[in-house]
Write a protein that holds these residues in place. Structure first.
Motif, mmCIF file in Angstrom:
data_model
loop_
_atom_site.group_PDB
_atom_site.id
_atom_site.type_symbol
_atom_site.label_atom_id
_atom_site.label_comp_id
_atom_site.label_asym_id
_atom_site.label_seq_id
_atom_site.Cartn_x
_atom_site.Cartn_y
_atom_site.Cartn_z
ATOM 1 N N ASN A 193 -8.918 -5.560 -0.764
ATOM 2 C CA ASN A 193 -7.627 -4.948 -0.445
ATOM 3 C C ASN A 193 -6.566 -5.283 -1.494
ATOM 4 O O ASN A 193 -5.766 -4.425 -1.878
ATOM 5 C CB ASN A 193 -7.172 -5.394 0.942
ATOM 6 C CG ASN A 193 -8.027 -4.797 2.046
ATOM 7 O OD1 ASN A 193 -8.819 -3.875 1.811
ATOM 8 N ND2 ASN A 193 -7.908 -5.327 3.251
ATOM 9 N N ARG B 15 0.818 -1.204 0.000
ATOM 10 C CA ARG B 15 0.000 0.000 0.000
ATOM 11 C C ARG B 15 0.855 1.259 0.000
ATOM 12 O O ARG B 15 1.931 1.304 0.592
ATOM 13 C CB ARG B 15 -0.918 0.012 1.222
ATOM 14 C CG ARG B 15 -1.848 -1.179 1.278
ATOM 15 C CD ARG B 15 -2.786 -1.095 2.465
ATOM 16 N NE ARG B 15 -3.512 -2.347 2.630
ATOM 17 C CZ ARG B 15 -4.410 -2.577 3.569
ATOM 18 N NH1 ARG B 15 -4.701 -1.628 4.440
ATOM 19 N NH2 ARG B 15 -5.021 -3.742 3.643
ATOM 20 N N ARG C 132 -2.077 10.693 0.599
ATOM 21 C CA ARG C 132 -1.617 9.526 -0.163
ATOM 22 C C ARG C 132 -1.066 10.035 -1.500
ATOM 23 O O ARG C 132 -1.800 10.646 -2.281
ATOM 24 C CB ARG C 132 -2.765 8.547 -0.406
ATOM 25 C CG ARG C 132 -3.342 7.956 0.879
ATOM 26 C CD ARG C 132 -4.563 7.090 0.588
ATOM 27 N NE ARG C 132 -4.176 5.867 -0.120
ATOM 28 C CZ ARG C 132 -4.861 5.357 -1.134
ATOM 29 N NH1 ARG C 132 -5.925 5.983 -1.610
ATOM 30 N NH2 ARG C 132 -4.458 4.231 -1.705
ATOM 31 N N ASP D 55 -9.206 8.478 -0.496
ATOM 32 C CA ASP D 55 -8.530 8.700 0.772
ATOM 33 C C ASP D 55 -8.252 7.404 1.529
ATOM 34 O O ASP D 55 -7.242 7.308 2.218
ATOM 35 C CB ASP D 55 -9.351 9.657 1.642
ATOM 36 C CG ASP D 55 -9.658 10.947 0.896
ATOM 37 O OD1 ASP D 55 -8.771 11.424 0.162
ATOM 38 O OD2 ASP D 55 -10.794 11.443 1.022
ATOM 39 N N ASP D 56 -9.136 6.414 1.384
ATOM 40 C CA ASP D 56 -8.879 5.111 2.012
ATOM 41 C C ASP D 56 -9.855 4.081 1.450
ATOM 42 O O ASP D 56 -10.988 3.953 1.926
ATOM 43 C CB ASP D 56 -9.038 5.199 3.525
ATOM 44 C CG ASP D 56 -8.637 3.899 4.214
ATOM 45 O OD1 ASP D 56 -8.120 2.995 3.520
ATOM 46 O OD2 ASP D 56 -8.858 3.781 5.429
ATOM 47 N N SER E 86 -18.188 8.792 3.144
ATOM 48 C CA SER E 86 -17.284 7.651 3.309
ATOM 49 C C SER E 86 -17.969 6.438 3.924
ATOM 50 O O SER E 86 -17.376 5.357 3.983
ATOM 51 C CB SER E 86 -16.089 8.056 4.175
ATOM 52 O OG SER E 86 -16.531 8.464 5.462
#
Length: 608
Positions: free
Chosen positions: A105, A2, A14, A408-409, A225
């Motif tokens: 992921n 990551r 990021r 962002d995630d 989110s």
């Protein structure tokens, strides 16, 4: 591996493009609109094209990436993500929450290696109920299990719809699914139509209210989110299919409005627009002899129609969100030895490139079930489609990703996913909804609720579910009561890919089955439970049953809990039950409740 967080004067970010600089699209302090505009100006033509396709890729057994063509998916994962720049994917079979979360992921880590690190948006068809049809929906598997859409509607309870949507949202987000290819708010006005199970009935006003509650549960007041972005379908309403045949297939391509009720079918979509649905999906159907606002509508599938997508949806109704086509309007789908022709209804003679161009001209933003990015790039490079036109669509698609917080995630906690998905309280709520949505249509001499410790003969019910509260017996002659579960009737077909999974054709039960059931009723009171994924002609059963009950996707345990009164059934029919197939054939496909003298009208249901 990551991308680690970088620091810019105390602000972490990021570094998605790996240039060592905090670029505006990486800056969480800016608005989604500002970040979108910055990233849009950085993208290559190939990256823009990739954003405009959404296709299926499959999950590896342990959440690994599948690097071969799958049964449904066409290409290895790395090829579509890094080679074709796709970053919207529809997921099919999921075995466990851990598998799905791990796969998310792994997929997001692969996406980080692309030039601008654009995260993947994972979408799904409904997967919280019982239907298992790769073209429509998936059975719940590790997720909590609820009734189909018709069952949610049968509850006639806005809070229940909102609760379901909120639970489904939590489970989706836990494994990284951030887009729902639902709600399906078509009005089920043609009793034979094979796509009714996931609808919420044919009462436009009530379906509109259900739509608002559903979107609130999934999206919240606005995308964030914690939201799941909804694709509401199938604009402008897929219910009035000629003879009830489904537009997945060439013989079902015609959509008809003999009752002049086109505007009636638009009502739930107006509500979805008002509630901010993130996306809309036009249906495959090809309108026949349809005039809207004094203008004759071109006889092509709705996804190809500029009059419908741009003229009606965007200009008249004011919708500026994403429009994604239904699957495979461009290319034929080959799976093994079976094929399903491209649903290019009305434009069959066009080449795939010409179909792409027509879909773009119609006003659509994304091609569902396709990955032919090279054809789109060629159209731009040849001057047939402008890059500015692509920018309009890419802007809408990126904006949703930014609003969902994916930049962002995009990663999830695998251990948390296992705790959240299928949580005990979620399963309990789903079970209660299954039982409560059960609809009692006939209850002679107070046959229901069933007493405990009686002798029960059963068919299509798991024996262990009966033995928990009663004595199972082998024959009706030995029984105090018989309980028989049936599926609503249909005509099996298996020529085209997907066809075997669609329930279409006559709503009549076979006469031999009716006769056999009547013989059972000669020996003991008979309770018949019919699972309605569309209406059934129940008329022949009424004279001899002691109780007649409908469910819309419920486990044996939930049905028996309702029959025993342990959980009180409170369902009301979201669709009418016609008296005969003659009445169905004489009804108008676009008119709700149009069969003559229905056996049971919409909203009918008894209490016990």
């Amino acid at each position: 591996m990551r991308i680690p967080l970088s620091d810019d004067n105390g602000h972490q970010y990021r570094d998605l493009n790996g240039n060592g600089v905090l670029d505006p699209y990486e800056d969480t302090r800016l608005s989604p609109e500002e970040r979108t505009e910055d990233l849009l100006g950085r993208l290559s033509l190939a990256e823009k094209a990739g954003l405009m396709f959404q296709t299926v890729i499959e999950v590896g057994p342990d959440g690994d990436l599948v690097e071969t063509a799958g049964r449904i998916s066409k290409s290895p994962t790395s090829e579509v993500v890094t080679g074709k720049h796709l970053n919207h994917f529809n997921v099919h079979q999921i075995a466990t929450a851990r598998q799905a979360a791990t796969w998310n992921n792994n997929l997001q880590e692969l996406a980080e290696t692309t030039p601008h690190g654009i995260p993947v948006t994972i979408s799904t068809d409904p997967r919280h109920a019982f239907v298992d049809n790769a073209g429509v929906a998936f059975s719940a598997g590790p997720f909590s299990q609820w009734p189909e859409g018709l069952g949610l509607a049968a509850l006639d309870d806005l809070d229940a719809v909102r609760r379901f949507a909120d639970v489904a949202r939590q489970e989706y987000v836990a494994v990284g699914i951030r887009a729902a290819l639902h709600p399906q708010i078509d009005l089920a006005t043609e009793p034979r139509w094979g796509r009714q199970a996931q609808t919420m009935g044919h009462d436009a006003d009530r379906v509109s209210e259900f739509t608002a509650a559903y979107l609130e549960g999934f999206q919240g007041a606005s995308l964030s989110s914690t939201s799941v972005a909804c694709t509401t379908k199938h604009f402008p309403g897929g219910g009035p299919q000629k003879d009830g045949e489904d537009a997945h297939f060439p013989y079902g391509r015609e959509q008809v409005y003999p009752g002049g009720m086109f505007d009636y079918h638009l009502k739930p979509f107006r509500e979805a627009i008002a509630r901010g649905t993130a996306a809309m999906m036009p249906y495959y159907g090809m309108p026949i002899d349809l005039t809207v606002g004094g203008e004759k509508i071109e006889e092509v599938g709705f996804g190809f129609s500029r009059q419908i997508v741009t003229g009606l949806l965007r200009e008249e109704l004011g919708y500026d969100g994403v429009v994604v086509t239904d699957w495979e309007l461009v290319n034929d789908n080959h799976v093994g030895e079976q094929v399903l022709p491209a649903r290019a209804w009305g434009v069959e003679s066009l080449t795939p490139s010409q179909r792409l161009a027509k879909i773009i001209d119609a006003g659509c933003d994304q091609f569902g079930g396709e990955e032919c990015t090279d054809l789109l790039v060629d159209l731009v490079e040849n001057g047939e489609v402008s890059e500015a036109r692509l920018d309009e669509s890419v802007r809408r698609l990126l904006l949703v990703k930014f609003r969902l917080g994916l930049f962002d995630d995009p990663f999830v906690d695998v251990d948390a996913a296992e705790r959240i998905v299928g949580r005990a309280d979620f399963r309990r709520q789903g079970f209660e909804a299954q039982a409560e949505s059960t609809t009692v249509l006939v209850n002679r001499e107070a046959t229901l609720p069933l007493a405990s410790s009686i002798r029960v003969y059963s068919e299509n019910v798991r024996p262990e579910q009966v033995s928990e509260w009663a004595q199972p017996v082998a024959t009706p002659e030995q029984a105090d009561v018989a309980v028989v579960r049936l599926l609503a009737p249909f005509e099996p077909r298996d020529d085209l890919f997907l066809e075997a999974w669609f329930h279409q054709g006559s709503l009549d039960f076979p006469p031999g089955l009716v006769h056999r059931l009547s013989r059972i009723a000669e020996h003991c009171p008979l309770v018949v439970v019919v699972t309605l994924d569309r209406p059934a002609i129940l008329t022949p059963l009424v004279p001899f049953v002691s109780a007649l009950v409908a469910d819309y996707g419920s486990s044996d345990a939930a049905v028996l809990a309702a029959l025993r009164g342990r959980i009180a059934p409170r369902g009301r029919l979201p669709i009418e039950i016609p008296r005969s197939m003659d009445a169905v054939r004489a009804s108008r496909a676009d008119v709700p409740g149009d069969t003559e003298n229905p056996l049971f009208p919409v909203h009918f249901g008894l209490t016990i």
